[in-house]
Motif scaffolding. Sequence first.
Motif, PDB file in Angstrom:
ATOM      1  N   LYS A 129       0.816  -1.229   0.000  1.00  0.00           N
ATOM      2  CA  LYS A 129       0.000   0.000   0.000  1.00  0.00           C
ATOM      3  C   LYS A 129       0.844   1.270   0.000  1.00  0.00           C
ATOM      4  CE  LYS A 129      -3.823  -2.194   2.479  1.00  0.00           C
ATOM      5  NZ  LYS A 129      -4.717  -2.145   3.682  1.00  0.00           N
ATOM      6  N   THR A 130       2.157   1.132   0.116  1.00  0.00           N
ATOM      7  CA  THR A 130       3.013   2.306   0.249  1.00  0.00           C
ATOM      8  C   THR A 130       4.182   2.236  -0.731  1.00  0.00           C
ATOM      9  OG1 THR A 130       4.484   1.328   1.911  1.00  0.00           O
ATOM     10  CG2 THR A 130       2.475   2.417   2.710  1.00  0.00           C
ATOM     11  N   LEU A 131       4.794   3.378  -0.960  1.00  0.00           N
ATOM     12  CA  LEU A 131       5.954   3.443  -1.840  1.00  0.00           C
ATOM     13  C   LEU A 131       7.125   2.613  -1.318  1.00  0.00           C
ATOM     14  CD1 LEU A 131       7.409   4.584  -4.321  1.00  0.00           C
ATOM     15  CD2 LEU A 131       7.918   6.646  -2.978  1.00  0.00           C
ATOM     16  N   PRO A 132       7.496   2.683  -0.033  1.00  0.00           N
ATOM     17  CA  PRO A 132       8.603   1.844   0.449  1.00  0.00           C
ATOM     18  C   PRO A 132       8.374   0.359   0.214  1.00  0.00           C
ATOM     19  CG  PRO A 132       8.133   3.569   2.043  1.00  0.00           C
ATOM     20  CD  PRO A 132       7.025   3.615   1.024  1.00  0.00           C
ATOM     21  N   GLN A 133       7.148  -0.090   0.339  1.00  0.00           N
ATOM     22  CA  GLN A 133       6.853  -1.495   0.068  1.00  0.00           C
ATOM     23  C   GLN A 133       7.079  -1.822  -1.406  1.00  0.00           C
ATOM     24  OE1 GLN A 133       2.800  -1.483   1.556  1.00  0.00           O
ATOM     25  NE2 GLN A 133       3.384  -2.653   3.386  1.00  0.00           N
ATOM     26  N   LEU A 207      -2.313   1.591  -8.281  1.00  0.00           N
ATOM     27  CA  LEU A 207      -2.274   2.615  -9.316  1.00  0.00           C
ATOM     28  C   LEU A 207      -1.153   3.589  -8.948  1.00  0.00           C
ATOM     29  CD1 LEU A 207      -3.634   3.926 -11.844  1.00  0.00           C
ATOM     30  CD2 LEU A 207      -5.034   5.252 -10.240  1.00  0.00           C
ATOM     31  N   ILE A 208      -0.141   3.669  -9.795  1.00  0.00           N
ATOM     32  CA  ILE A 208       0.944   4.631  -9.591  1.00  0.00           C
ATOM     33  C   ILE A 208       0.608   5.892 -10.372  1.00  0.00           C
ATOM     34  CG2 ILE A 208       3.394   5.120  -9.942  1.00  0.00           C
ATOM     35  CD1 ILE A 208       3.940   2.144  -9.733  1.00  0.00           C
ATOM     36  N   TYR A 209       0.822   7.043  -9.750  1.00  0.00           N
ATOM     37  CA  TYR A 209       0.580   8.302 -10.462  1.00  0.00           C
ATOM     38  C   TYR A 209       1.775   9.235 -10.344  1.00  0.00           C
ATOM     39  CZ  TYR A 209      -0.869  12.943 -11.723  1.00  0.00           C
ATOM     40  OH  TYR A 209      -0.915  14.173 -12.319  1.00  0.00           O
ATOM     41  N   ILE A 267      -0.534   5.270  -5.412  1.00  0.00           N
ATOM     42  CA  ILE A 267       0.755   5.679  -4.864  1.00  0.00           C
ATOM     43  C   ILE A 267       1.273   6.810  -5.745  1.00  0.00           C
ATOM     44  CG2 ILE A 267       3.137   4.986  -4.412  1.00  0.00           C
ATOM     45  CD1 ILE A 267       2.121   2.180  -3.823  1.00  0.00           C
ATOM     46  N   GLN A 268       1.377   7.999  -5.189  1.00  0.00           N
ATOM     47  CA  GLN A 268       1.823   9.159  -5.961  1.00  0.00           C
ATOM     48  C   GLN A 268       3.315   9.382  -5.759  1.00  0.00           C
ATOM     49  OE1 GLN A 268      -0.670  12.682  -6.080  1.00  0.00           O
ATOM     50  NE2 GLN A 268      -2.264  11.654  -4.899  1.00  0.00           N
TER      51      GLN A 268
END
Length: 292
Positions: A129-133, A207-209, A267-268
């Motif tokens: 759910k997060t960028l570090p993951q 979804l990456i933005y 994830i932006q």
Amino acid sequence: MNPIRLVIITSTLLISCTAFADMKFVYHAPESSHDSRYKYHWEILKNALDVTAKKYGPYTLVPSEKLSENQQLAEMKKNSPKLNVMIRETNKIYESELTSVKIPIDKNLIGYRVLLIDKKDQPALAAMKTLPQLNTVKVGQGAGWGDISILRNSGFNVVTEENYDDLFKSLSKGKFKIFPRGVVEVLEEHRKFKNKYPNLVIENHLLIYYPLPTYFWFHNSSDGRLMARRVEEGLRYIIKSGTYRKVFDKHYAKVIRELDLKNRTMIQIPNPDLPDSVPFDRKELWYNSTEN
């Protein structure tokens, strides 16, 4: 005849001939038989050129020889007749070297990325759910793609391939775990490659933005600036007339619904390469997944 009058008449004739000469737009051809990424963009360009024909005269659209993205950029920078119109994201370097039309061709829909993956990796990705993951898995990209610096800036380990088709092969072999694809690209790519790589699926959770305004680019020359001026006038006209929205919806409305963008975990990440000239203030030029 008065010499001054002769100069004026000659200048007028030259301007008239320039304006109504057949403008030849040499655009980059698909990189392979599977590459259909730019069908929408060239249709938008054709519409912009059609509505400006009365003012600027006839035109032709001609595909170039097959060029990689690195080769496209090289040809454009040297004002090569091999290529004189290119689709590419904006950044500070390109803006200093080429001529752009500062209207995002696809409302920045390309900045919304879903992931092509091996289906065995879906459970692990569904828990992220997060960028570090997400940074813990390797990412695939094509050599020379503008996304590379954006992804690396946000901590991704990026693996590149020179050949477009090889990206799908490398994903299937586990060379990298995720291949972020624009919403505008992914369904067609999955359809074309899934038979060859049966484990290839579209990840259903993330979804990456990042802002990735993609423009039409022309040579940094008098001819290039004239072509850019024509295309900008045409784009502004078809946006105002509603033609732009009709073409956008024809290509992408079903895609947006099918990928269920609104209900994905977004994830932006930032784009550090953007110039100050990006028209963020013109909301009508930008797609917003939370409003659709």
